[in-house]
Structures are given as structure tokens and as C-alpha cells.
Design a protein around this motif. Structure first.
Motif, PDB file in Angstrom:
ATOM      1  N   VAL A 392      -0.639  -6.759  32.800  1.00 53.37           N
ATOM      2  CA  VAL A 392       0.624  -6.204  32.301  1.00 53.37           C
ATOM      3  C   VAL A 392       0.342  -4.802  31.781  1.00 53.37           C
ATOM      4  O   VAL A 392      -0.497  -4.624  30.902  1.00 53.37           O
ATOM      5  CB  VAL A 392       1.220  -7.081  31.183  1.00 53.37           C
ATOM      6  N   SER A 393       1.039  -3.800  32.324  1.00 55.46           N
ATOM      7  CA  SER A 393       0.831  -2.413  31.908  1.00 55.46           C
ATOM      8  C   SER A 393       2.091  -1.887  31.244  1.00 55.46           C
ATOM      9  O   SER A 393       3.202  -2.057  31.767  1.00 55.46           O
ATOM     10  CB  SER A 393       0.481  -1.533  33.112  1.00 55.46           C
ATOM     11  N   ILE A 394       1.927  -1.270  30.075  1.00 58.13           N
ATOM     12  CA  ILE A 394       3.031  -0.621  29.366  1.00 58.13           C
ATOM     13  C   ILE A 394       2.705   0.867  29.315  1.00 58.13           C
ATOM     14  O   ILE A 394       1.739   1.275  28.637  1.00 58.13           O
ATOM     15  CB  ILE A 394       3.221  -1.184  27.945  1.00 58.13           C
ATOM     16  N   GLN A 395       3.457   1.667  30.027  1.00 59.34           N
ATOM     17  CA  GLN A 395       3.196   3.100  30.140  1.00 59.34           C
ATOM     18  C   GLN A 395       4.333   3.892  29.505  1.00 59.34           C
ATOM     19  O   GLN A 395       5.497   3.669  29.793  1.00 59.34           O
ATOM     20  CB  GLN A 395       3.027   3.498  31.611  1.00 59.34           C
ATOM     21  N   ASP A 396       3.959   4.826  28.614  1.00 61.08           N
ATOM     22  CA  ASP A 396       4.966   5.693  28.012  1.00 61.08           C
ATOM     23  C   ASP A 396       4.622   7.143  28.305  1.00 61.08           C
ATOM     24  O   ASP A 396       3.524   7.457  28.766  1.00 61.08           O
ATOM     25  CB  ASP A 396       5.066   5.442  26.501  1.00 61.08           C
ATOM     26  N   HIS A 405      -9.715   9.840  18.939  1.00 60.28           N
ATOM     27  CA  HIS A 405      -9.104   8.692  18.276  1.00 60.28           C
ATOM     28  C   HIS A 405      -8.916   7.488  19.198  1.00 60.28           C
ATOM     29  O   HIS A 405      -8.659   6.388  18.707  1.00 60.28           O
ATOM     30  CB  HIS A 405      -7.733   9.089  17.691  1.00 60.28           C
ATOM     31  N   LEU A 406      -9.059   7.693  20.525  1.00 63.04           N
ATOM     32  CA  LEU A 406      -8.736   6.625  21.464  1.00 63.04           C
ATOM     33  C   LEU A 406      -9.611   5.385  21.267  1.00 63.04           C
ATOM     34  O   LEU A 406      -9.116   4.256  21.345  1.00 63.04           O
ATOM     35  CB  LEU A 406      -8.868   7.135  22.902  1.00 63.04           C
ATOM     36  N   HIS A 407     -10.893   5.593  21.011  1.00 63.03           N
ATOM     37  CA  HIS A 407     -11.782   4.436  20.853  1.00 63.03           C
ATOM     38  C   HIS A 407     -11.721   3.839  19.449  1.00 63.03           C
ATOM     39  O   HIS A 407     -12.384   2.839  19.165  1.00 63.03           O
ATOM     40  CB  HIS A 407     -13.226   4.838  21.162  1.00 63.03           C
ATOM     41  N   GLY A 438      -9.019 -15.205  26.431  1.00 62.71           N
ATOM     42  CA  GLY A 438      -9.946 -14.961  27.531  1.00 62.71           C
ATOM     43  C   GLY A 438      -9.614 -13.734  28.339  1.00 62.71           C
ATOM     44  O   GLY A 438     -10.037 -13.615  29.497  1.00 62.71           O
ATOM     45  N   GLY A 439      -8.839 -12.802  27.770  1.00 58.05           N
ATOM     46  CA  GLY A 439      -8.450 -11.598  28.485  1.00 58.05           C
ATOM     47  C   GLY A 439      -9.052 -10.353  27.868  1.00 58.05           C
ATOM     48  O   GLY A 439      -9.970 -10.417  27.057  1.00 58.05           O
ATOM     49  N   GLU A 440      -8.529  -9.190  28.252  1.00 58.09           N
ATOM     50  CA  GLU A 440      -9.000  -7.926  27.701  1.00 58.09           C
ATOM     51  C   GLU A 440      -7.839  -6.950  27.573  1.00 58.09           C
ATOM     52  O   GLU A 440      -6.871  -7.012  28.337  1.00 58.09           O
ATOM     53  CB  GLU A 440     -10.109  -7.331  28.570  1.00 58.09           C
ATOM     54  N   LEU A 441      -7.956  -6.055  26.604  1.00 57.72           N
ATOM     55  CA  LEU A 441      -6.932  -5.044  26.342  1.00 57.72           C
ATOM     56  C   LEU A 441      -7.553  -3.675  26.603  1.00 57.72           C
ATOM     57  O   LEU A 441      -8.556  -3.313  25.969  1.00 57.72           O
ATOM     58  CB  LEU A 441      -6.427  -5.160  24.902  1.00 57.72           C
ATOM     59  N   LEU A 442      -6.966  -2.918  27.543  1.00 57.74           N
ATOM     60  CA  LEU A 442      -7.487  -1.617  27.933  1.00 57.74           C
ATOM     61  C   LEU A 442      -6.479  -0.536  27.576  1.00 57.74           C
ATOM     62  O   LEU A 442      -5.267  -0.747  27.639  1.00 57.74           O
ATOM     63  CB  LEU A 442      -7.769  -1.584  29.437  1.00 57.74           C
ATOM     64  N   MET A 443      -6.994   0.639  27.211  1.00 55.79           N
ATOM     65  CA  MET A 443      -6.122   1.747  26.840  1.00 55.79           C
ATOM     66  C   MET A 443      -6.578   3.012  27.556  1.00 55.79           C
ATOM     67  O   MET A 443      -7.775   3.304  27.639  1.00 55.79           O
ATOM     68  CB  MET A 443      -6.133   1.970  25.318  1.00 55.79           C
ATOM     69  N   ASN A 444      -5.606   3.744  28.057  1.00 56.22           N
ATOM     70  CA  ASN A 444      -5.864   5.035  28.695  1.00 56.22           C
ATOM     71  C   ASN A 444      -4.799   6.008  28.208  1.00 56.22           C
ATOM     72  O   ASN A 444      -3.604   5.711  28.279  1.00 56.22           O
ATOM     73  CB  ASN A 444      -5.832   4.901  30.220  1.00 56.22           C
ATOM     74  N   SER A 445      -5.233   7.151  27.706  1.00 55.27           N
ATOM     75  CA  SER A 445      -4.256   8.069  27.112  1.00 55.27           C
ATOM     76  C   SER A 445      -4.702   9.509  27.279  1.00 55.27           C
ATOM     77  O   SER A 445      -5.899   9.809  27.309  1.00 55.27           O
ATOM     78  CB  SER A 445      -4.070   7.750  25.626  1.00 55.27           C
ATOM     79  N   VAL A 446      -3.698  10.391  27.420  1.00 55.41           N
ATOM     80  CA  VAL A 446      -3.937  11.837  27.464  1.00 55.41           C
ATOM     81  C   VAL A 446      -3.044  12.459  26.403  1.00 55.41           C
ATOM     82  O   VAL A 446      -1.833  12.219  26.375  1.00 55.41           O
ATOM     83  CB  VAL A 446      -3.627  12.424  28.851  1.00 55.41           C
TER      84      VAL A 446
END
Length: 479
Positions: A392-396, A405-407, A438-446
Motif C-alpha cells: 500500500v503506497s500513500i504518495q503526497d 531527518h528521513l531516517h 510481519g511486514g515493513e514500512l518504507l519511506m521515500n521523500s524529497v
């Protein structure tokens, strides 16, 4: 005397190991030396006895017998030669003195069996240690049996072995002395850094986390020093985060409490029309909900940290869950004219999980996307299946997060912008819930362009033959 401690243990263990090794080497060396000397004497006499045996032909001729001249020809320098009869009585010897002794040592018995006998022991009368080598000789027709017995003193050889023993002991003592000095130096090289680390650790235990372990320590000691320094740094950072959290949560709690108290006192004074009273009661209700949300977030985090959070697992349809979340945040998004878009097919997206907790995870992520998005922007929500996972991806297209600050944004109590309020626990709690599933949460931001948060959860196998959502297994609806 070395006082008790690691230094003493190192020195004693090192010294003890080397001492045992030297002792074993000394014993083996001295035994080999004694065997070498004794065997050399024995072989020398044995060869001479064999040579004498070849010269005894006259004894095998009629009328010939042992005499003093023969004995003088058979003897060895510094060795007593005795000729014995079959019963062990001394017939003649090279000393020239008559002897009435009867020899019954083991070398005589060995010689009578046809071999070359050997005996080492103390000679009767003198008490001197000697070696006796005996060999059998036969007379005419083999009727007469003689035994040649060579007796030599071992005093000179024993003196030489004793001298070598003293020399080897001296060398061993010198080696042990060097080892002792070396082991003390080695122990000091280990204990001194440990003492420094212990001293700094004691100050840390008293709350002085600004101290650091200095010194270029290597190997495990260097790793230990680095770990303690890192621990102190993390404690300082955690304390700072905690102080910031207390300051932030105090402000967060004070604001609704002030509103509740102000409107309560105002309404209690009376004299308001129904519309004003209704507005006041709505504000009190809203701020009370806000307080409850803050307290529940803190309680959830506390339960997760103490591993007391229980998940009620079941089948959850992510499409229905996200549709409900969009309805929950629609009013808040509408205020900023933000467009919410859910791009999924009309089919179930099933995962095995706790519906309430997954709703809490996605509600937190979508709410953050709304909070940090610009007005009249868009938020895109997609669901796709990747191997055995639902992603599931939530993109804004909001303000984004810097690399610095991302990490950190998933760390507890961390907030990029303290003015936006909150406890700084939302993403930390969300990540732990996702990991518990049993999942993972990933973040990608600019920074300045937006953020994409992706949650991956293990997919639940769909029932065979399912083609329509109405035929699928009902999803557990979150409360």
C-alpha cells in the motif's frame, strides 16, 4: 605481590601454562639425556662382550681354562670384569682380589637364558650406583658355562646428568622470569584500558554522560570503548528527545485543557443563548477527543514497549479499510482543498491482521500526508500485489522531508516540526504495528516535492474461484 583482579589472573594463568610446558620439556629432556648416556655405556660394553665372545675359542679346546692373562685381555678400562659360574659364584675378576660373593642380580639370570643381561643399581658394600652387563660363554662341548660380567660405575655419568639438570633448571628459571615480566606487562596493557573504561563507566552511571573514553584502544577493547561512547551519545540524544517530548506534550495537553476549562467556566456563569452554548459544548467535546487521542497514543506506545499489546488477527480487506479511512479524513482534506485518490481494482486485497491496528497505521500515515500537504494538492493511494505481499503506497506532493531527518522520523518522540503539534510517536507506533504483522514500512521523500510511504504486509491467499467481491470472504471491519 599482585593484588587480586584480572591482572593477577592473567599473570598466574600465563605463568602456570608456561611453567607446565617447561616442566614437561625438562622432564622429557632429562629422561632422554639419562637414557642416552646409559644406553651409550650399555652398547659399548655389549659390543666389547660380543668381541670377547669371539676370542674365547681357547676355552673350547682340551686342557684350556680361564687364567689371569685372559682376564686382562678381556677387561675394559675403568670397568670391573667378573667371571661367574652357572650358579653366580665369582670364579675370577680383573681386580686381582679373590671374591667369595655370589651374584644374583637380574643381569646374570638374563645372560643364562642366552641374551645379554643388563642391571642398574647400587653395589653392595660401597652403595655406589653401577651398571652391570653380563654375557654367557660356553666351554668344551658346552659342558662348562661361564658368565662374563662387566661392572662400571655410573658416578661420573650421574654427575654429568646432575650438572645438565641444574643448567636446564637455571635456563627454565630464567625463562619463567622473562615470562613473568612479559605477562605482567601484557596484563597491564589489558587492565589499564579496562580501568580507564571502568572509571568513565562509573561516571556515566552517576549521570555524567558528557564524559567520553579517550585512547586509541584496539581490538575488543576498542570496540567496547566505542560502544560505551556511542551509548553515552545515544543516552544524551534520548534525554534531549525526552525533554523535547515532555515540552511538546505539555503544550499539547495544556492547549485543549485551557479551552475546556475556559468554556466550562464561561458556560457555568450562565447568560448565553442556545447557539453559543452549543458552540462551547462542541469545542469542549472536540478538545476532549483530542486529549483522549494523545493519551491513547502514549498508552499504545507503552504497551508496545512492554510487549503487552495483543493483536486480534483475522482477514482484512485493505481496499475497504482504505475507503473507510478516506471518509474519516475527508473533512480535514476538504478544508485544505486536497484531493484524495484511491487507485485500486474492484476486488478484495486480503491480508491477515488486526483490522483496528491496521486502520490506526494507515489513518496515521494518511493524516500526516494531509497535514503536511499544500493546499489544492493531491494524495494518491494505491494497492498492488508483489509476490506474496500486499503493498500500500500513500504518495503526497507536500513539503517533503530532508535526507537528514528521513531516517529519524520513525524514531520515538522525534518531530521534524514541533509547531505542528503531536507526540512524535505516530510513525514509531505505526512501524511497530507493521513489524508485528510481519511486514515493513518504507519511506521515500524529497524535500519540497513530497513523500511516499509504502506499507508491505503478507498477502492472504484468496479463495479459489473468487471473481467478484461479493463472493469473497468478508473482511473484519475495524471498530
Amino acid at each position: 605481590m599482585i593484588k587480586k583482579g584480572i591482572r593477577r589472573q592473567i599473570v598466574l594463568h600465563y605463568f602456570f601454562v608456561v611453567f607446565l610446558a617447561l616442566l614437561l620439556a625438562e622432564v622429557v629432556f632429562l629422561f632422554a639425556m639419562r637414557t642416552y648416556y646409559y644406553d651409550t655405556i650399555y652398547r659399548h660394553i655389549e659390543l666389547h662382550a660380543d668381541y670377547v665372545s669371539d676370542l674365547t675359542q681357547p676355552l673350547r679346546m682340551p686342557g684350556q681354562s680361564l687364567n689371569a692373562n685372559m682376564i686382562n685381555n678381556f677387561k675394559i678400562e675403568r670397568t670391573l670384569l667378573e667371571v661367574l659360574d652357572e650358579q653366580g659364584n665369582v670364579i675370577i675378576n680383573s681386580s686381582g682380589f679373590e671374591s667369595k660373593r655370589k651374584i644374583q642380580t637380574s643381569d646374570v639370570a638374563q645372560a643364562l637364558t642366552g641374551g645379554t643381561g643388563r642391571w642398574v643399581g647400587k653395589q653392595s658394600g660401597t652403595g655406589q650406583q653401577v651398571m652391570a652387563v653380563s654375557k654367557k660363554l660356553s666351554g668344551i662341548s658346552g659342558d662348562e658355562v661361564y658368565i662374563l660380567r662387566y661392572v662400571t660405575s655410573l658416578q661420573a655419568v650421574n654427575d654429568r646428568i646432575f650438572y645438565i639438570t641444574l643448567l636446564s633448571i637455571s635456563v627454565g628459571a630464567a625463562v619463567l622470569t622473562i615470562v613473568l615480566i612479559f605477562s605482567i606487562g601484557l596484563a597491564n596493557s589489558i587492565v589499564r584500558p579496562l580501568n580507564d573504561i571502568t572509571e568513565v563507566s562509573a561516571q556515566m552511571a552517576k549521570g555524567k554522560f558528557d564524559v567520553r573514553i579517550t585512547g586509541n584502544y584496539r581490538h575488543e577493547l576498542g570496540e567496547l570503548a566505542s560502544t560505551l561512547n556511542y551509548m553515552a551519545q545515544e543516552v544524551v540524544h534520548t534525554n534531549q528527545v525526552k525533554d523535547d517530548f515532555i515540552s511538546s506534550i505539555s503544550h499539547e495537553l495544556r492547549t485543549p485543557l485551557t479551552s475546556i476549562k475556559g468554556w466550562s467556566e464561561t458556560l457555568n456563569s450562565g447568560g448565553f443563548d442556545p447557539d453559543e452554548t452549543k458552540i462551547g459544548m462542541q469545542i469542549i467535546s472536540k478538545e476532549t477527543d483530542r486529549l483522549i487521542g494523545l493519551v491513547e497514543e502514549i498508552l499504545d506506545f507503552s504497551k508496545l514497549q512492554s510487549n503487552e499489546m495483543k493483536l486480534v488477527m483475522g482477514s482484512v480487506d485493505l481496499r475497504e479499510l482504505l475507503q473507510e479511512i478516506m471518509l474519516n479524513v475527508w473533512a480535514k482534506a476538504e478544508l485544505k482543498k486536497i484531493k484524495l485518490s484511491l487507485d485500486v481494482e474492484e476486488r478484495p486485497y486480503l491480508v491477515h491482521g488486526d483490522g483496528n491496528r491496521l486502520k490506526q497505521v494507515f489513518l496515521n500515515i494518511v493524516d500526516n500526508a494531509v497535514k503536511f500537504s499544500h493546499e489544492s494538492s493531491s494524495i494518491y493511494i494505491t494497492i498492488r500485489k508483489e509476490d506474496q505481499q500486499m503493498a500500500v503506497s500513500i504518495q503526497d506532493t507536500g513539503i517533503g522531508i530532508s535526507e537528514e531527518h528521513l531516517h529519524k522520523v520513525r524514531d520515538r518522540f522525534f518531530q521534524v516540526d514541533h509547531q505542528n503539534g503531536g507526540t512524535g510517536l505516530g510513525l514509531a507506533i505505526s512501524q511497530q504495528f507493521v513489524e508485528r504483522h510481519g511486514g515493513e514500512l518504507l519511506m521515500n521523500s524529497v524535500l519540497g516535492q513530497g513523500t511516499t510511504v509504502t506499507v508491505k504486509l503478507p498477502a492472504l491467499e484468496e479463495p479459489s474461484g473468487t471473481t467478484d467481491i461479493s463472493e469473497a470472504e468478508p473482511a473484519q471491519q475495524p471498530n
